[in-house]
Design a protein around this motif. Structure first.
Motif, short mmCIF file in Angstrom:
data_model
loop_
_atom_site.label_atom_id
_atom_site.label_comp_id
_atom_site.label_asym_id
_atom_site.label_seq_id
_atom_site.Cartn_x
_atom_site.Cartn_y
_atom_site.Cartn_z
N THR A 33 18.27 33.30 -17.37
CA THR A 33 19.13 32.14 -17.17
C THR A 33 20.59 32.53 -17.39
OG1 THR A 33 17.34 30.74 -17.97
CG2 THR A 33 19.52 29.74 -17.89
N PHE A 37 24.50 32.42 -15.22
CA PHE A 37 25.79 31.96 -15.72
C PHE A 37 26.84 33.07 -15.70
CE2 PHE A 37 23.04 28.69 -17.84
CZ PHE A 37 23.50 27.64 -17.05
N LYS A 47 32.64 26.36 -13.64
CA LYS A 47 32.12 25.18 -14.31
C LYS A 47 30.95 24.62 -13.51
CE LYS A 47 34.25 21.42 -16.83
NZ LYS A 47 35.15 21.65 -17.95
N VAL A 48 29.92 24.22 -14.22
CA VAL A 48 28.79 23.55 -13.57
C VAL A 48 28.52 22.25 -14.32
CG1 VAL A 48 27.71 25.61 -12.61
CG2 VAL A 48 27.16 24.92 -14.93
N PRO A 49 27.90 21.27 -13.65
CA PRO A 49 27.84 19.92 -14.24
C PRO A 49 26.62 19.65 -15.12
CG PRO A 49 27.10 19.85 -11.98
CD PRO A 49 27.44 21.29 -12.26
N LEU A 50 25.88 20.70 -15.50
CA LEU A 50 24.59 20.45 -16.17
C LEU A 50 24.69 19.55 -17.40
CD1 LEU A 50 22.88 23.95 -15.98
CD2 LEU A 50 22.37 21.92 -14.64
N LEU A 51 25.70 19.73 -18.22
CA LEU A 51 25.76 18.97 -19.48
C LEU A 51 26.80 17.86 -19.45
CD1 LEU A 51 23.85 21.19 -20.42
CD2 LEU A 51 25.10 21.31 -22.55
N ALA A 308 23.43 29.66 -21.45
CA ALA A 308 21.99 29.62 -21.14
C ALA A 308 21.23 28.90 -22.24
CB ALA A 308 21.44 31.03 -20.95
N MET A 310 22.31 26.72 -24.45
CA MET A 310 22.61 25.28 -24.50
C MET A 310 22.01 24.54 -23.30
SD MET A 310 26.34 24.96 -26.27
CE MET A 310 27.27 26.21 -25.47
N ALA A 311 22.04 25.17 -22.13
CA ALA A 311 21.49 24.51 -20.94
C ALA A 311 19.97 24.37 -21.05
CB ALA A 311 21.86 25.28 -19.68
N ILE A 312 19.32 25.39 -21.58
CA ILE A 312 17.86 25.31 -21.73
C ILE A 312 17.50 24.23 -22.76
CG2 ILE A 312 15.83 26.55 -22.62
CD1 ILE A 312 17.09 29.11 -21.32
N ALA A 314 19.28 21.58 -23.78
CA ALA A 314 19.60 20.23 -23.34
C ALA A 314 18.63 19.75 -22.27
CB ALA A 314 21.04 20.17 -22.83
N GLY A 315 18.07 20.69 -21.52
CA GLY A 315 17.09 20.31 -20.50
C GLY A 315 15.73 19.99 -21.08
N ASN A 316 15.49 20.39 -22.33
CA ASN A 316 14.21 20.11 -22.98
C ASN A 316 14.37 18.93 -23.94
OD1 ASN A 316 13.16 22.30 -21.62
ND2 ASN A 316 13.36 23.71 -23.34
N LEU B 60 21.86 24.96 -10.50
CA LEU B 60 22.86 24.48 -11.45
C LEU B 60 23.48 23.16 -11.02
CD1 LEU B 60 24.57 27.89 -12.29
CD2 LEU B 60 22.73 26.72 -13.49
N HIS B 61 23.20 22.73 -9.81
CA HIS B 61 23.74 21.45 -9.34
C HIS B 61 22.64 20.44 -9.04
CE1 HIS B 61 28.03 22.26 -9.15
NE2 HIS B 61 27.73 23.48 -8.78
N TYR B 65 17.89 17.79 -13.26
CA TYR B 65 17.93 18.64 -14.45
C TYR B 65 17.59 17.85 -15.71
CZ TYR B 65 20.26 20.75 -18.48
OH TYR B 65 20.56 21.21 -19.73
N ILE B 68 13.68 17.42 -15.57
CA ILE B 68 12.75 18.56 -15.58
C ILE B 68 13.30 19.77 -16.31
CG2 ILE B 68 11.63 17.81 -13.43
CD1 ILE B 68 13.14 20.10 -12.03
N GLY B 69 14.55 19.71 -16.74
CA GLY B 69 15.10 20.83 -17.49
C GLY B 69 15.46 22.00 -16.60
N LEU B 70 15.78 23.10 -17.24
CA LEU B 70 16.24 24.26 -16.51
C LEU B 70 15.09 25.24 -16.36
CD1 LEU B 70 18.95 25.07 -15.35
CD2 LEU B 70 19.38 26.37 -17.41
N GLU B 73 15.08 30.90 -13.06
CA GLU B 73 15.61 31.11 -11.73
C GLU B 73 16.41 32.40 -11.76
OE1 GLU B 73 16.10 31.21 -8.46
OE2 GLU B 73 16.24 29.02 -8.32
N ASP B 110 32.22 25.38 -5.22
CA ASP B 110 32.67 26.15 -6.37
C ASP B 110 33.28 27.48 -5.94
OD1 ASP B 110 31.85 24.18 -8.05
OD2 ASP B 110 30.05 25.19 -8.77
#
Lengths: 317, 167
Positions: A33, A37, A47-51, A308, A310-312, A314-316, B60-61, B65, B68-70, B73, B110
């Motif tokens: 992951t 990034f 920047k990505v909008p995940l959080l 990675a 933080m994104a993992i 926050a997704g859980n 990532l977009h 998300y 189902i989370g990340l 990939e 982006d």
């Protein structure tokens, strides 16, 4: 300290507290992951909008501008709102006050806590008491663990050496006081490094460290011989004089990584350091700035690895 | 029972026929992982486009998300050309809700601001949930409820098939 606190019944990571007990599969998931990034950080728009809409509190009971900054950058590149709290190293911050602080922040709708604390186990305590859906990342607790540093080191090693299977890795210096070393050792053994060594004077190596699956060397040239990866550790200022070592200069002479000592490692060995470095103590400038050094890439990869994690998490939810 | 699926090679031929007069050597062909990247590779070759082939990973977009989370990939976006000011054709295998295309456009932006973006899809199965329409379409394909269109790639042989979605 139960490592399973960080993985839920479905095997998903809900907190990151330690690399101890993390499966190889989970570590690889985090590293893969992070690779995504790394490419985000090379773009025009980093920047990505995940959080988006998530609030991340950096709660630092022990000061560390560098680590806090890397977490802050990582969170911002994920579009989270970041709130920094430097609570300071109050030695009286015992269980009760610590949890009161956290509950107050939780009442402000925190989604994630990034915690640094001088006491080992503080992030675990917090993780045990936050609401479901709130995540805790250990940013360093006492001498215990610094898992994101350990993971970014794994990322760095994998980046340069591709595979852990045939590697000889030496961790040199003050292993005794190093939470970074512990996090590295757990991750490296899990990932199957066949020859993992710690190198240092008896006074700076924990007793019984062999139990963690490492070989102990007191002779630095023997310890470095044939190494693919040499990790030097910071010698904390307060330990430079006192009962453990004669002096910083003496330590440098015996264990400081110089070009001459590094020559015992493989010609393509990489040199790592968790920073901040003490030039002329645990590492000479000629090595820190030399062609084997990957110290600056470690910093860069650190952002992606923290993104990675933080994104993992926050997704859980 | 839905009509049998058209042969995948014929869908590719149909796309090439539509795109040939509408693209040039400077057009950027960008496939969306995984299926779209396979289709894009074929189109890129058949059209003789000079600009190197690009790929987009949209994880990532994605807008799911939060649910189902990340997921793991390993693929990353790879755009080996200047996006700014370029004429781009985005390629996907199956167009359904349009959500992937929305995510792909965000990902693409982006990297820069293209002059124009058009969409080519091997198959359009309808069911849009966003205002997205393809510019080039291999075929409109009817799919029964509970079925999914899946593109497979065996030794460079692309095959589109309807499979029952796992319950």
């Amino acid at each position: 300290m139960s490592p399973s606190l960080q993985v839920d019944s479905q095997g998903r990571l809900v907190h990151l507290l330690t690399t101890e007990g993390l499966s190889a599969e989970m570590i690889r998931h985090i590293l893969d992951t992070a690779a995504q990034f790394v490419s985000v950080n090379e773009r025009e728009v980093k920047k990505v909008p995940l959080l988006r809409g998530k609030s991340i509190f950096n709660v630092f009971f022990e000061n560390s501008t560098r680590t806090r900054t890397t977490f802050e950058i990582a969170a911002k590149r994920l579009s989270a709102d970041v709130i920094n709290l430097n609570i300071g190293a109050s030695s009286t911050a015992k269980g009760e006050t610590l949890l009161d602080t956290v509950w107050n922040l939780q009442a402000m709708d925190a989604d994630m806590f990034v915690v640094r604390h001088a006491e080992a186990g503080a992030p675990h305590l917090i993780a045990r008491h936050v609401k479901p859906g709130v995540h805790v990342v250990n940013a360093g607790d006492g001498r215990h663990a610094h898992p994101t540093q350990g993971l970014l080191d794994m990322y760095t090693i994998r980046h340069y050496k591709k595979d852990f299977a045939g590697l000889t890795v030496a961790i040199v210096g003050d292993v005794l006081h190093s939470r970074v070393a512990r996090s590295q050792i757990h991750a490296l053994t899990t990932l199957g490094v066949p020859d993992l060594r710690v190198v240092g004077p008896k006074t700076l190596l924990p007793k019984d460290i062999e139990r963690l699956g490492v070989r102990v060397f007191h002779d630095v040239t023997e310890g470095l011989r044939g190494c693919d990866v040499v990790i030097t550790l910071r010698l904390q200022n307060e330990r430079m004089s006192g009962p453990l070592i004669p002096s910083a200069g003496e330590f440098n002479k015996t264990y400081g990584l110089s070009p001459e000592k590094l020559a015992f490692a493989k010609p393509d060995a990489i040199v790592m350091h968790p920073g901040p470095i003490n030039r002329g103590v645990e590492i000479d400038s000629g090595v820190a700035d030399g062609s084997h050094s990957v110290i600056m890439p470690q910093v860069t990869f650190g952002i992606a690895v923290r993104m990675a994690v933080m994104a993992i998490l926050a997704g859980n939810a | 029972m839905a009509a049998p699926l058209p042969d995948t090679e014929r869908l590719l031929d149909a796309l090439v026929t539509q795109m040939k007069p509408a693209t040039g050597p400077e057009t950027g062909i960008v496939g969306i992982y995984t299926g779209g990247a396979w289709v894009a590779e074929r189109l890129h070759r058949a059209l003789g486009v000079k600009t190197p082939l690009g790929q987009l990973a949209v994880t990532l977009h994605r807008d799911d998300y939060g649910r189902i989370g990340l997921h793991r990939e390993a693929r990353r976006s790879h755009l080996p050309f200047e996006v700014e000011g370029r004429d781009i054709v985005l390629v996907d295998d199956v167009l359904h809700t349009g959500r992937t295309i929305r995510a792909a456009l965000n990902e693409l932006w982006d990297y820069g601001r293209p002059a124009r973006v058009r969409l080519a899809v091997l198959a359009d199965r309808g069911g849009r949930e966003l205002p997205v329409a393809p510019d080039f379409t291999g075929a409109f394909v009817e799919v029964e409820a509970g079925e999914e269109l899946v593109l497979t790639n065996e030794n460079e042989r692309l095959r589109l098939a309807a499979v029952r979605r796992p319950a």
